[in-house]
Design a protein around this motif. Structure first.
Motif, mmCIF file in Angstrom:
data_model
loop_
_atom_site.group_PDB
_atom_site.id
_atom_site.type_symbol
_atom_site.label_atom_id
_atom_site.label_comp_id
_atom_site.label_asym_id
_atom_site.label_seq_id
_atom_site.Cartn_x
_atom_site.Cartn_y
_atom_site.Cartn_z
ATOM 1 N N THR A 366 -10.701 -22.249 -16.053
ATOM 2 C CA THR A 366 -9.779 -21.127 -15.962
ATOM 3 C C THR A 366 -8.521 -21.582 -15.246
ATOM 4 N N VAL A 367 -7.375 -21.218 -15.788
ATOM 5 C CA VAL A 367 -6.086 -21.542 -15.190
ATOM 6 C C VAL A 367 -5.525 -20.286 -14.542
ATOM 7 N N ASP A 368 -5.046 -20.428 -13.316
ATOM 8 C CA ASP A 368 -4.432 -19.306 -12.623
ATOM 9 C C ASP A 368 -3.153 -18.894 -13.358
ATOM 10 N N SER A 369 -2.990 -17.588 -13.545
ATOM 11 C CA SER A 369 -1.821 -17.095 -14.279
ATOM 12 C C SER A 369 -0.517 -17.415 -13.573
ATOM 13 N N ARG A 370 -0.595 -17.697 -12.251
ATOM 14 C CA ARG A 370 0.614 -18.032 -11.507
ATOM 15 C C ARG A 370 0.998 -19.499 -11.619
ATOM 16 N N ALA A 371 0.120 -20.324 -12.205
ATOM 17 C CA ALA A 371 0.412 -21.750 -12.282
ATOM 18 C C ALA A 371 1.594 -22.023 -13.211
ATOM 19 N N ARG A 372 1.531 -21.496 -14.427
ATOM 20 C CA ARG A 372 2.608 -21.662 -15.401
ATOM 21 C C ARG A 372 2.847 -20.336 -16.091
ATOM 22 N N PRO A 373 3.776 -19.548 -15.598
ATOM 23 C CA PRO A 373 4.042 -18.249 -16.236
ATOM 24 C C PRO A 373 4.409 -18.429 -17.699
ATOM 25 N N GLY A 374 3.812 -17.614 -18.530
ATOM 26 C CA GLY A 374 4.054 -17.700 -19.963
ATOM 27 C C GLY A 374 3.061 -18.564 -20.700
ATOM 28 N N GLN A 375 2.185 -19.299 -19.982
ATOM 29 C CA GLN A 375 1.190 -20.159 -20.610
ATOM 30 C C GLN A 375 -0.182 -19.865 -20.016
ATOM 31 N N THR A 376 -1.201 -19.884 -20.837
ATOM 32 C CA THR A 376 -2.572 -19.692 -20.387
ATOM 33 C C THR A 376 -3.469 -20.705 -21.083
ATOM 34 N N PHE A 377 -4.517 -21.093 -20.394
ATOM 35 C CA PHE A 377 -5.520 -21.990 -20.971
ATOM 36 C C PHE A 377 -6.868 -21.621 -20.390
ATOM 37 N N SER A 378 -7.854 -21.486 -21.235
ATOM 38 C CA SER A 378 -9.207 -21.167 -20.780
ATOM 39 C C SER A 378 -10.205 -21.851 -21.700
ATOM 40 N N ALA A 379 -11.348 -22.176 -21.139
ATOM 41 C CA ALA A 379 -12.394 -22.839 -21.910
ATOM 42 C C ALA A 379 -13.745 -22.286 -21.497
ATOM 43 N N ASN A 380 -14.578 -22.044 -22.481
ATOM 44 C CA ASN A 380 -15.947 -21.608 -22.256
ATOM 45 C C ASN A 380 -16.806 -22.239 -23.337
ATOM 46 N N VAL A 381 -17.436 -23.342 -22.995
ATOM 47 C CA VAL A 381 -18.176 -24.140 -23.970
ATOM 48 C C VAL A 381 -19.651 -24.097 -23.627
ATOM 49 N N ASN A 382 -20.474 -23.835 -24.639
ATOM 50 C CA ASN A 382 -21.927 -23.882 -24.488
ATOM 51 C C ASN A 382 -22.508 -24.352 -25.811
ATOM 52 N N ALA A 383 -22.867 -25.628 -25.880
ATOM 53 C CA ALA A 383 -23.361 -26.214 -27.119
ATOM 54 C C ALA A 383 -24.492 -27.173 -26.790
ATOM 55 N N GLY A 384 -25.338 -27.404 -27.777
ATOM 56 C CA GLY A 384 -26.438 -28.328 -27.550
ATOM 57 C C GLY A 384 -27.480 -28.243 -28.646
#
Length: 908
Positions: A366-384
């Motif tokens: 999870t990326v804090d919304s205050r890190a780069r205003p206007g940009q977001t990045f999130s990941a939720n991976v569950n594989a196997g």
């Protein structure tokens, strides 16, 4: 001779002493409550034993005493001469001010330079804050002594308490040197993080180092702790560690005959590296085992990693690598890499053991919304591996989890108009045969509605054409679907397909026609495909054959619409004066639109025989099974309609007196229908009717329901025929082809202590943590079950949560010989209740009505033991049945000091 009275030095000393004492105390308050500086009045500002020498003889010194030097101009000389003198501090002066106060009295002994404070005495010096019933300050010795007193009943009043830096200390007697920062205390209790250290005598030799004689260490915060480790001598380094001599535990004051030559207790706060002790288990299928053996390593302020392993006597093992990282106001995340080499006793007589190698990868970022205003990045991976969850031990919730989902998303916004989103998704169904679907990459580009004809600077009223808005929605996707048993690079390339979809909505905002809102619109859509899908009836085999043709194909759709909407309000207030209901309000929101859509998808459809009778045919599209699917065939020139309702009531509340005691409640949040009629169609002019309902009854029972109503009849094979259901002598609104309903509710008793419940709620609301992923929620739920006593809320005597869901749908049979109805129905139930004020029992179950069996059932019993916790967890139903008994301290430092018994076996 002159006769006069002789004056001796003894007779003059008394009035001089009184005058001096008066001058010293004239600025003090009568109640001695204000904090006052200590040291200046007693030590003096300068050395008065030497006379001050004036460098200008026979001149009046006009220099203020507070100056070290000054310049004056002599009347008979133009030269500048300096008047200087030295200020020497007394050797017993303090290097910082002392603030003190007392509620009863303050006694000052000037000759011995002592100050004694009585009743609720408080002294603050540098970072030391000392409170006691009485405090004596000796300036000559730089010593502070604090004591308590007893009342007539023998109770202690004003036990000395000292706070210095991160150390808190209570004692019967405290003696402290302000110069050397050394001291000694008697019958002392000090808090070091989660640890409480008691000592008959504790000696402080530096700001952070202590020695204790005849001490005990515990995590119980009572004066007489439930358990402790007793030692004759000990050394502590504040907030770091405690090292003892020979040590033995005791419970309720009874020594346990277990002696160790020394003890080592970490007192440091925050993260620190160290070994992770294992848990002993026994299983009929896995054998004897050690679970959780590992090591925790702190690499730096932003990164750490956990290494764990499970080892079993039958040869099975598992390894886990869990790195986590965080940077404040930037990002945080964690990853878990797991590998299982399973070897369990087999139920098959032909082989002794069943073996399997499975793996699982999970990642959360999870990326804090205050890190780069206007940009977001999130990941939720569950594989196997599809079998991974089945072999996870002592986790019944995960054993029945058959779906794995992953999502990685990046988005960027330019101003308020443009937005780009790129994502990769993964879905895995672990039911046999296990199917894996991957969508990567998916790209969506959006242009929010803008008005090309609007003036930059609006003057006067807007023209009608200035309200013309245009937007753009573009989606590009790539999809891979493959069974796990066929997983290979060639299969991945063969099943890969891509597609794109473009939508350009054009809308115009017109002025309201009274209560009506008018909304004209135009929509253009285009889809790109990478393959065609063709079905053919094979008369030789009497079955449907399929073929795929790869290439680049396009399809388009265009529609025009004119929408009308309004709202109708109704209220009924004719209730009696004693009725609990004062009014009922009904809001109706009808919608009506006229639209036209030309048949631009006719070339994409064909008719094909679907059974051996040669009488049943079905219309298929070349683009069935593609990512975005086909457009609907046929032209549409007709109407679309809908009706939405909600009902509210006003009732008299006996508890809430605000607003005259009238409270508004929602009876039905919404219910209604949507449909359409196509005047240009040659058959099936009336569309299916979509029905919906949602409500929260009594603010407790949540209900959501939906269904599709088909107004046409079907033949004996289940295929629609162009005849309304209500024709033929009997009335029928149609057939419900699919539907769903979900009901959930929760009940709990009133808290025993409303204040504690409010504090817990505020703590939860103020915990500004990022939202958890479903996998993190599952892990937390599992941890809660394993440590039920730690999370049991004894302030709530009982609670109950119930949820039920039911759904059905009509689908093609696998051989296209007709339709079949598939249903899915299940219910989950969980709750707990207090057997006694210190015992709590709870359960959690999941019942599948399709199989008429309980798929999962767990229960727990927990015991509140103040500084210890006891939990018994039993899973009698599920792929893995378990029994777990644990008793351990609540403190995180001593949590691994536990008694644990775990038994489980795998049911194939």
């Amino acid at each position: 001779m002159i006769n006069g009275r002789k004056n001796s030095l003894k007779q003059l000393s008394l009035p001089i002493l009184l005058v001096s004492l008066l001058l010293l105390t004239m600025n003090m308050h009568g109640n001695y409550s204000a904090a006052t500086g200590f040291g200046i009045s007693l030590t003096g500002f300068q050395d008065t034993t030497k006379p001050r020498t004036d460098t200008i003889p026979n001149k009046t010194d006009t220099i203020p005493a507070v100056r070290d030097s000054a310049s004056i101009r002599s009347k008979d000389s133009a030269a500048i001469k300096s008047d200087t003198f030295d200020v020497k501090m007394s050797k017993d002066s303090l290097d910082a001010p002392v603030h003190y106060a007392a509620s009863d009295s303050i006694v000052m002994d000037v000759p011995s330079k002592k100050v004694i404070l009585y009743s609720k005495a408080n002294v603050k010096y540098k970072d030391m804050d000392l409170t006691a019933d009485s405090i004596e300050m000796d300036q000559q010795k730089n010593e502070v002594v604090a004591t308590f007193r007893r009342d007539s009943a023998g109770n202690i009043i004003g036990r000395p308490k000292m706070i210095q830096a991160d150390t808190k200390m209570d004692a019967d007697l405290m003696r402290f040197n302000t110069k050397t920062q050394k001291g000694i205390t008697q019958s002392t209790i000090t808090a070091q993080g989660e640890m409480f250290v008691q000592g008959e005598k504790i000696k402080k030799i530096s700001p952070t180092e202590y020695f204790a004689a005849r001490g005990i260490i515990t995590t119980c915060n009572l004066d007489t702790p439930h358990f402790a480790f007793r030692t004759p001598k000990m050394k502590m380094v504040s907030q770091k560690l405690a090292v003892t001599g020979p040590i033995h535990p005791e419970f309720e004051g009874v020594p346990v005959p277990i002696y160790l030559p020394f003890g080592f207790f970490p007192l440091s706060q925050g993260r620190h590296s160290g070994l992770l002790p294992p848990q002993f288990t026994a299983s009929d299928q896995f054998g004897l085992g050690l679970e959780g053996l590992g090591y925790y390593k702190v690499l730096n302020d932003y990164f750490d990693v956990i290494l764990r392993t499970n080892i079993y006597s039958y040869g099975g093992w598992a390894a886990f690598v869990t790195p986590s990282y965080r940077k404040r106001y930037r990002y945080n995340g964690s990853m878990n890499l797991a590998y299982q080499s399973t070897r369990i006793l087999s139920n098959d007589a032909k082989q002794e053991f069943t073996t399997a190698q499975t793996f699982n990868i999970s990642w959360s970022h999870t990326v804090d919304s205050r890190a780069r205003p206007g940009q977001t990045f999130s990941a939720n991976v569950n594989a196997g591996s599809s079998k991974y969850n089945q072999y996870v031990t002592n986790n019944p919730m995960r054993n029945v989890q058959n779906n794995l989902n992953s999502s990685i998303t990046y988005s960027k916004t330019w101003g308020t108009r443009y937005n780009l989103t790129a994502s990769a998704n993964h879905n895995q169904n672990n039911n046999e045969p296990a199917l894996i679907n991957m969508n990567l990459p998916n790209v969506a580009f959006t242009v929010n509605t803008f008005y090309p004809f609007a003036r930059k600077e609006l003057i006067g009223e807007s023209k009608w054409y200035e309200k013309l808005g245009v937007g753009l929605n573009t989606n590009v996707a790539n999809q891979i679907s493959i069974y796990e048993k066929d997983f290979s690079l060639s299969k991945l390339i063969d099943t890969m397909q891509w597609g794109a979809q473009h939508n350009i909505p054009i809308q115009l905002s017109l002025p309201s026609l009274g209560p009506l809102q008018v909304s004209p619109g135009i929509s253009y859509q285009e889809k790109w495909y990478s393959r065609k899908f063709r079905r053919n009836w094979n008369k030789l085999t009497n079955r449907m054959d399929t073929s795929i043709q790869k290439g680049f194909y396009t399809a388009r759709d265009l529609s025009f619409s004119l929408g009308l909407s309004t709202a109708i309000f109704g209220k009924f207030e004719n209730f009696g004066p004693n009725s609990p209901i004062t009014a009922i309000r009904h809001v109706i929101r009808p919608t009506f639109s006229i639209s036209y859509k030309p048949d631009m998808a006719a070339k994409d459809y064909y008719t094909m025989q679907v059974d051996s009778t040669g009488k049943n045919f079905y219309r298929f599209s070349y683009y069935d099974g593609t990512i975005f699917g086909p457009f609907g065939e046929g032209q549409f020139g007709g109407i679309s309609f809908g009706l939405d309702n909600n009902i509210e009531a006003k009732v008299r509340s006996k508890k809430d007196t605000t607003d005259g005691g009238i409270k508004k409640i929602r009876l039905i949040d919404g219910f209604g229908f949507n449909g359409g009629y196509n005047f240009l169609a040659d058959s099936f002019k009336l569309s299916t009717i979509s029905l919906y309902f949602r409500s929260t009854l009594f603010e407790k029972i949540n209900i959501t329901a939906g269904a599709n109503l088909d107004p046409y009849k079907v033949n004996d094979r289940g295929y629609r025929i162009n005849e309304y259901a209500w024709k033929g002598g009997r009335f029928s609104p149609g057939r419900i082809t699919n539907g769903n309903i979900a009901v959930s509710t929760s009940f709990q008793s009133k808290p025993k202590d409303d204040k504690k419940a409010k504090e817990k709620e505020d703590q939860f609301n103020n915990n500004n943590l990022p939202p958890m992923t479903p996998e993190e929620q599952m892990e937390q739920m599992n941890y809660t079950q394993q440590h039920a006593a730690e999370f049991a809320d004894f302030n709530i005597p009982w609670s109950l949560n119930i949820s039920y869901s039911f759904s059905f749908s009509r689908n093609f049979k696998a051989d296209y010989s007709g339709f079949e109805t598939k249903t899915n129905s299940n219910m989950s139930l969980n709750g707990d209740f207090n057997l006694t004020p210190k015992w709590k029992m709870g359960m959690n179950t999941y019942y599948d009505f399709n199989t008429s069996a309980i798929q999962m059932f767990t229960m727990f019993i927990s015991r509140e033991m103040h500084c210890w916790q006891l939990s018994i967890n039993v899973t009698p139903v599920g792929p893995i049945r378990t029994f777990n008994f644990t008793i351990n301290p609540k403190s995180g430092i001593l949590r691994d000091l536990k008694v644990n018994r775990t038994r489980y076996f795998y049911g194939q």
